[in-house]
Design a protein around this motif. Structure first.
Motif, short mmCIF file in Angstrom:
data_model
loop_
_atom_site.label_atom_id
_atom_site.label_comp_id
_atom_site.label_asym_id
_atom_site.label_seq_id
_atom_site.Cartn_x
_atom_site.Cartn_y
_atom_site.Cartn_z
N ASP A 25 39.07 13.70 -9.50
CA ASP A 25 37.99 12.74 -9.26
C ASP A 25 37.00 12.67 -10.41
OD1 ASP A 25 39.06 12.02 -6.85
OD2 ASP A 25 37.74 13.28 -5.63
N VAL A 26 36.97 13.70 -11.27
CA VAL A 26 36.07 13.65 -12.43
C VAL A 26 36.83 13.28 -13.71
CG1 VAL A 26 34.47 15.27 -11.39
CG2 VAL A 26 36.24 16.14 -12.93
N GLY A 27 38.07 12.82 -13.55
CA GLY A 27 38.79 12.26 -14.69
C GLY A 27 39.74 13.20 -15.40
N ALA A 28 39.93 14.42 -14.89
CA ALA A 28 40.88 15.35 -15.51
C ALA A 28 42.28 15.10 -14.95
CB ALA A 28 40.45 16.79 -15.28
N GLU A 29 43.27 15.61 -15.67
CA GLU A 29 44.67 15.48 -15.25
C GLU A 29 45.18 16.83 -14.77
OE1 GLU A 29 49.12 14.36 -17.05
OE2 GLU A 29 47.34 14.44 -18.37
N VAL A 30 45.56 16.92 -13.50
CA VAL A 30 46.13 18.16 -12.97
C VAL A 30 47.61 18.14 -13.30
CG1 VAL A 30 46.55 19.56 -10.91
CG2 VAL A 30 44.38 18.32 -11.16
N VAL A 31 48.00 18.99 -14.23
CA VAL A 31 49.37 18.97 -14.76
C VAL A 31 50.29 19.94 -14.06
CG1 VAL A 31 48.68 18.13 -17.03
CG2 VAL A 31 48.71 20.60 -16.58
N GLY A 32 49.75 20.91 -13.31
CA GLY A 32 50.62 21.87 -12.65
C GLY A 32 49.89 22.69 -11.62
N ILE A 33 50.67 23.34 -10.76
CA ILE A 33 50.12 24.21 -9.73
C ILE A 33 51.05 25.40 -9.55
CG2 ILE A 33 51.24 22.95 -7.82
CD1 ILE A 33 48.68 23.53 -6.16
N VAL A 34 50.46 26.57 -9.34
CA VAL A 34 51.23 27.81 -9.19
C VAL A 34 50.85 28.47 -7.87
CG1 VAL A 34 51.65 30.11 -10.15
CG2 VAL A 34 51.40 28.14 -11.68
N GLY A 35 51.85 28.98 -7.16
CA GLY A 35 51.62 29.70 -5.91
C GLY A 35 52.58 30.86 -5.76
N ARG A 36 52.39 31.65 -4.72
CA ARG A 36 53.23 32.83 -4.51
C ARG A 36 54.58 32.49 -3.88
NH1 ARG A 36 49.86 36.92 -1.00
NH2 ARG A 36 49.60 34.97 0.16
N THR A 37 54.58 31.51 -2.97
CA THR A 37 55.76 31.21 -2.17
C THR A 37 56.43 29.93 -2.68
OG1 THR A 37 54.61 32.18 -0.26
CG2 THR A 37 56.61 30.89 0.18
N PRO A 38 57.68 30.02 -3.15
CA PRO A 38 58.35 28.85 -3.75
C PRO A 38 58.34 27.61 -2.86
CG PRO A 38 59.63 30.83 -4.16
CD PRO A 38 58.54 31.23 -3.21
N SER A 39 58.65 27.77 -1.59
CA SER A 39 58.73 26.60 -0.71
C SER A 39 57.36 25.96 -0.50
CB SER A 39 59.32 27.00 0.65
OG SER A 39 58.52 27.99 1.28
N VAL A 40 56.32 26.79 -0.42
CA VAL A 40 54.97 26.26 -0.19
C VAL A 40 54.46 25.52 -1.42
CG1 VAL A 40 52.56 26.87 0.25
CG2 VAL A 40 54.40 28.01 1.53
N VAL A 41 54.61 26.11 -2.60
CA VAL A 41 54.11 25.46 -3.81
C VAL A 41 54.88 24.17 -4.08
CG1 VAL A 41 55.55 26.71 -5.48
CG2 VAL A 41 53.31 25.86 -6.17
N LYS A 42 56.14 24.16 -3.77
CA LYS A 42 56.94 22.94 -3.94
C LYS A 42 56.43 21.83 -3.01
CE LYS A 42 61.68 21.15 -3.65
NZ LYS A 42 63.10 21.51 -3.37
N ASP A 43 56.17 22.19 -1.76
CA ASP A 43 55.70 21.20 -0.78
C ASP A 43 54.33 20.65 -1.17
OD1 ASP A 43 58.01 21.55 0.66
OD2 ASP A 43 57.09 22.84 2.19
N VAL A 44 53.41 21.53 -1.61
CA VAL A 44 52.07 21.10 -1.98
C VAL A 44 52.12 20.20 -3.22
CG1 VAL A 44 49.82 21.87 -2.83
CG2 VAL A 44 50.91 23.07 -0.94
N ALA A 45 52.94 20.58 -4.20
CA ALA A 45 53.07 19.76 -5.41
C ALA A 45 53.60 18.37 -5.09
CB ALA A 45 53.99 20.45 -6.41
N LYS A 46 54.56 18.31 -4.18
CA LYS A 46 55.11 17.02 -3.78
C LYS A 46 54.07 16.20 -3.04
CE LYS A 46 58.95 14.93 -1.20
NZ LYS A 46 60.16 15.20 -0.37
N LYS A 47 53.36 16.83 -2.10
CA LYS A 47 52.36 16.12 -1.30
C LYS A 47 51.23 15.57 -2.18
CE LYS A 47 49.18 18.40 1.01
NZ LYS A 47 48.46 19.22 2.02
N MET A 48 50.84 16.35 -3.21
CA MET A 48 49.71 15.96 -4.04
C MET A 48 50.12 15.31 -5.36
SD MET A 48 46.87 18.88 -3.30
CE MET A 48 45.60 17.62 -3.54
N ASN A 49 51.41 15.07 -5.50
CA ASN A 49 51.93 14.39 -6.70
C ASN A 49 51.55 15.13 -7.98
OD1 ASN A 49 53.40 12.37 -8.01
ND2 ASN A 49 51.58 11.08 -8.29
N ILE A 50 51.78 16.45 -7.97
CA ILE A 50 51.53 17.29 -9.15
C ILE A 50 52.88 17.51 -9.84
CG2 ILE A 50 50.71 19.54 -9.97
CD1 ILE A 50 48.96 19.66 -7.43
N PRO A 51 53.03 17.15 -11.11
CA PRO A 51 54.35 17.12 -11.75
C PRO A 51 55.02 18.49 -11.94
CG PRO A 51 52.62 16.68 -13.35
CD PRO A 51 51.97 16.64 -12.01
#
Length: 378
Positions: A25-51
């Motif tokens: 919302d302040v104009g930055a680009e979120v290029v990635g996300i890291v989490g502990r659980t593979p299935s959870v981080v994959k689902d969140v990245a897909k939901k939030m359109n994080i590449p």
């Protein structure tokens, strides 16, 4: 550096998703996300359109080449992650607590200074509109010289909330880490940043909590409270950190000739009878704000009566247009942080300097060794 800042987020829960929205919302680009659980981080990245998504933080730093890392995990997971990010040359935006103890927090602050990276510490309820209003009123002398303040909150948290990081000192849990940090940030914002003296006590009045699988989001943990607490197959975890605290402090103020006394009283498991509130008292009047984090409305005491004051339009216009106090405060901080990084004019914000200080204060409070024995006077 590109004019569009690239952000890598650590954490997939409420905070991770909230930080993602704030930086976008302040104009930055979120290029990635890291989490502990593979299935959870994959689902969140897909939901939030994080590449980019993954579970390896160091690999993500190399692959994403971020300008900023946003730390949205429990405090027990911060130190190594932040150390690696600073070594990589990233600016760091971290949720509270900064770490699990003052020594590690101080090391992170010193490392960031050494590497000349900017840091932001999200004890961010100081950015609430009514708190900003109170700060203006005190600075204008509306209540005269500030003399004392009180921060009273009773949360009545459910004792059956599933066992997790908030129950464990070693993971950054406890009400000092997750409530007092905000309260002290508000107090210093309005009164003055220099903390002169402090004394306090804590209580672990919870004892234990049920262990439940599948809790991935701090905000929705109540949805997982077991329906049958008498189930013989239910496992329990032992709490080892405070759920209530009482702290007194003295703050230096540019608006007062004497130090200002502040009381912080928090009962995490206690029912409230009256409204949680924040009050700033002065030689000519007082300011009362409803709500434990200064949600409002704000009242001023003058001419022997209390009256509600509307928010100035300038404060309203300066607030991010976001639903939810926590989310709006994250965006406020992210806005000023990114302005600073880009060399633009910005409003002062808290950094690892304050995060380190607060963690050292929490250590002192938990030591609880400042009592005076008066048993011999009985």
């Amino acid at each position: 550096m590109s004019n569009t800042l690239k952000v890598l987020v650590s954490g997939t829960g409420f905070a991770g998703q909230g930080h993602t929205d704030a930086f976008r919302d302040v104009g930055a680009e979120v290029v990635g996300i890291v989490g502990r659980t593979p299935s959870v981080v994959k689902d969140v990245a897909k939901k939030m359109n994080i590449p980019y998504f993954g579970t390896d933080w160091q690999q993500a730093l190399k692959d994403c080449q971020p300008d900023i890392v946003s730390i949205a995990t429990p405090g027990g997971a911060h130190y190594e992650t932040i150390t690696q990010a600073i070594a990589f040359g990233c600016h760091v935006f971290s949720d509270k607590p900064l770490t699990v103890d003052g020594d590690l927090a101080r090391k992170l602050y010193e490392l960031a200074k050494e590497k000349n990276v900017k840091t932001a510490f999200a004890s961010s309820f100081r950015y609430m509109p009514c708190i900003i209003h109170a700060k203006q009123l005190v600075a204008e002398g509306v209540i005269g010289e500030p003399t004392e303040a009180e921060f009273i909150s009773h949360f009545n948290l459910e004792r059956e909330i599933p066992f997790g990081w908030s129950h464990r000192k070693e993971d950054g849990g406890g009400r000092l880490n997750n409530n007092f940090t905000h309260m002290m940030s508000i107090a210093t914002s309005v009164i003055g940043e220099n903390i002169l003296q402090l004394i306090g006590e804590v209580r672990d009045d919870l004892g234990k909590a049920p262990i439940v699988d599948g809790v991935h989001n701090f905000k929705t943990r109540r949805d997982h409270i077991p329906k049958n607490l008498n189930d013989p197959n239910l496992k329990w975890g032992d709490s080892n950190v405070e759920w209530s605290y009482t702290v007194m402090a003295k703050l230096e103020s540019a608006f007062a000739t004497k130090p200002v006394s502040v009381l912080f009283k928090h009962g995490g498991l206690n029912p409230r009878f009256n409204e949680d509130h924040i009050v700033f008292y002065g030689t000519k009047g007082a300011i009362y704000i409803k709500g434990h984090y200064g949600m409002g409305p704000l009242y001023i005491y003058e001419d022997k009566t209390w009256k509600e004051l509307p928010l100035p339009q300038s404060i309203i216009d300066d607030q991010p247009k976001v639903e939810g106090d926590t989310e709006r405060n994250w965006q406020y901080l992210a806005r000023e942080f990114t302005k600073d990084i880009k060399g633009e004019e910005f409003k002062p914000y808290q950094s690892f300097k304050e995060g380190s200080l607060y963690q050292q204060l929490i250590d002192l409070i938990r030591e609880n060794n400042n009592w005076t024995d008066v048993s011999q006077l009985q």
